[in-house]
Design an enzyme around this catalytic site. Sequence first.
Site, PDB file in Angstrom:
ATOM      1  N   GLY A 170       4.683  -1.160   3.142  1.00  0.00           N
ATOM      2  CA  GLY A 170       5.534  -1.559   2.320  1.00  0.00           C
ATOM      3  C   GLY A 170       6.234  -2.562   2.446  1.00  0.00           C
ATOM      4  O   GLY A 170       5.629  -3.855   2.636  1.00  0.00           O
TER       5      GLY A 170
ATOM      6  N   THR B 189      12.434  -5.480   1.183  1.00  0.00           N
ATOM      7  CA  THR B 189      13.503  -5.138   0.563  1.00  0.00           C
ATOM      8  C   THR B 189      15.125  -5.416   1.462  1.00  0.00           C
ATOM      9  O   THR B 189      14.181  -6.433   2.207  1.00  0.00           O
ATOM     10  CB  THR B 189      13.345  -3.589   1.541  1.00  0.00           C
TER      11      THR B 189
ATOM     12  N   GLU C 149       0.601  -1.206  -0.229  1.00  0.00           N
ATOM     13  CA  GLU C 149       0.018   0.328   0.014  1.00  0.00           C
ATOM     14  C   GLU C 149       1.359   1.173  -0.098  1.00  0.00           C
ATOM     15  O   GLU C 149       1.877   1.098   0.508  1.00  0.00           O
ATOM     16  CB  GLU C 149      -1.206  -0.057   1.149  1.00  0.00           C
TER      17      GLU C 149
ATOM     18  N   GLU D   5       8.842  -8.427  -3.144  1.00  0.00           N
ATOM     19  CA  GLU D   5       8.907  -9.174  -2.072  1.00  0.00           C
ATOM     20  C   GLU D   5       9.990  -8.890  -0.349  1.00  0.00           C
ATOM     21  O   GLU D   5      10.449  -9.898   0.163  1.00  0.00           O
ATOM     22  CB  GLU D   5      10.004 -10.380  -2.509  1.00  0.00           C
TER      23      GLU D   5
END
Length: 400
Positions: free
Chosen positions: A140, A380, A136, A378
Amino acid sequence: MITYELTEQQKQIKELTHWFAENEIRPISLEADRLGKVPDEWLDKVNKMGIQLNTSSFGGDNANKKLAKKERQGNRLGVIATEEIAWGDPAIALSLPGAGLGGPPIQSSGTAEQKQRFLSIFTKDEPRWGAYALTEPEAGSDASAVQTTAQKVDGGYVLNGQKIFITNGGRASWVVVFATLDKSLGRAGQRAFVVEKGMKGFSCTKLVKKMGLRANETAELLFEDCFIPDENLLGGEELYQTAASKPSGFQVAMKTFDSTRPIVAAMAIGIARAAYEYSIDLVRKEYPKIGRLYTIAAELLAEAEQNIAAARYLTWEAAWKADIGVANAKEAAMSKAFAGQMALEVCVKCLEILGPIGLDGHLVEKLYRDVKVFDIFEGTNQIQHLVIARRQYAPYGVRV
């Protein structure tokens, strides 16, 4: 003990997927990147061939409970195949029809009825896609900060919120969406829902233009008083109430990452290998066999080959642990973090070696643009390091 010698079945999968990548994907790679989409007729063709990005790519035979854990190899087959497909083109790999990243949460947490209803639609008749919506504008890397709300009403839930950077989100037949029942509960308040295309209040508001992976559709999704029936709560309310640990949607998301992060790592390895192989062929043909220039290029490529192999073995270990049912969160994070950064560094080195040849419109330049996101999506690299640290020090009572 894990072995790095491929079985006959694994060799066959590797050879088959490499043939497909070389003969069907690579020829359309640069044109698809230029157009910003994969041709519909190509997607129809490969779907009829039975080639899909389905849950079989994320542990296919692991769903067969008749197999002993030591016999399951779905995750390993998945990373082997994914490396070859991404070698052809990572954006096209992500665009293949199938459940995609939405498949693992349904396979691992869905009810028997949900698995049948949502996973059985992926046939050769027509290409269809699934999607996974967690990110969103304000959530994140911190997946526990989801702002999309789910209000319980008679017969279901009403969703309100926004999701961004959703792979295949605009064309997906359904999307696994994470929302919160109560923001004050944090992770415990989260639930996962399967939102179907056409449901009132659900829309795709934008297709995002990107630096890399241009041929793959990336969408922004909006939920405005979107009613979701009870039967579309992933796993049913029993999943969240009757289990001893009372898992939340957050746990569903994290469990998904344990399966998908090695797949993402394998894609990064495929990108790095494609850049490396192209560059080494050019050096062999064009560079003088003597002199400092050839020596520098050879040293850079030798280091690249070494790091590609290291990333591959990390990824295979993470997939192997998933196959035998051993917790692999740390290994999945390690493989994803290392492979993403490694692939970026390899592409940079290859561009340095190619010089002006590697500029706009060239395969390696495209791979360089594509690879950057692999240390972002997926989770950081910073989040991967946090996952690793927490599992490294938790046994000693140290909180990270």
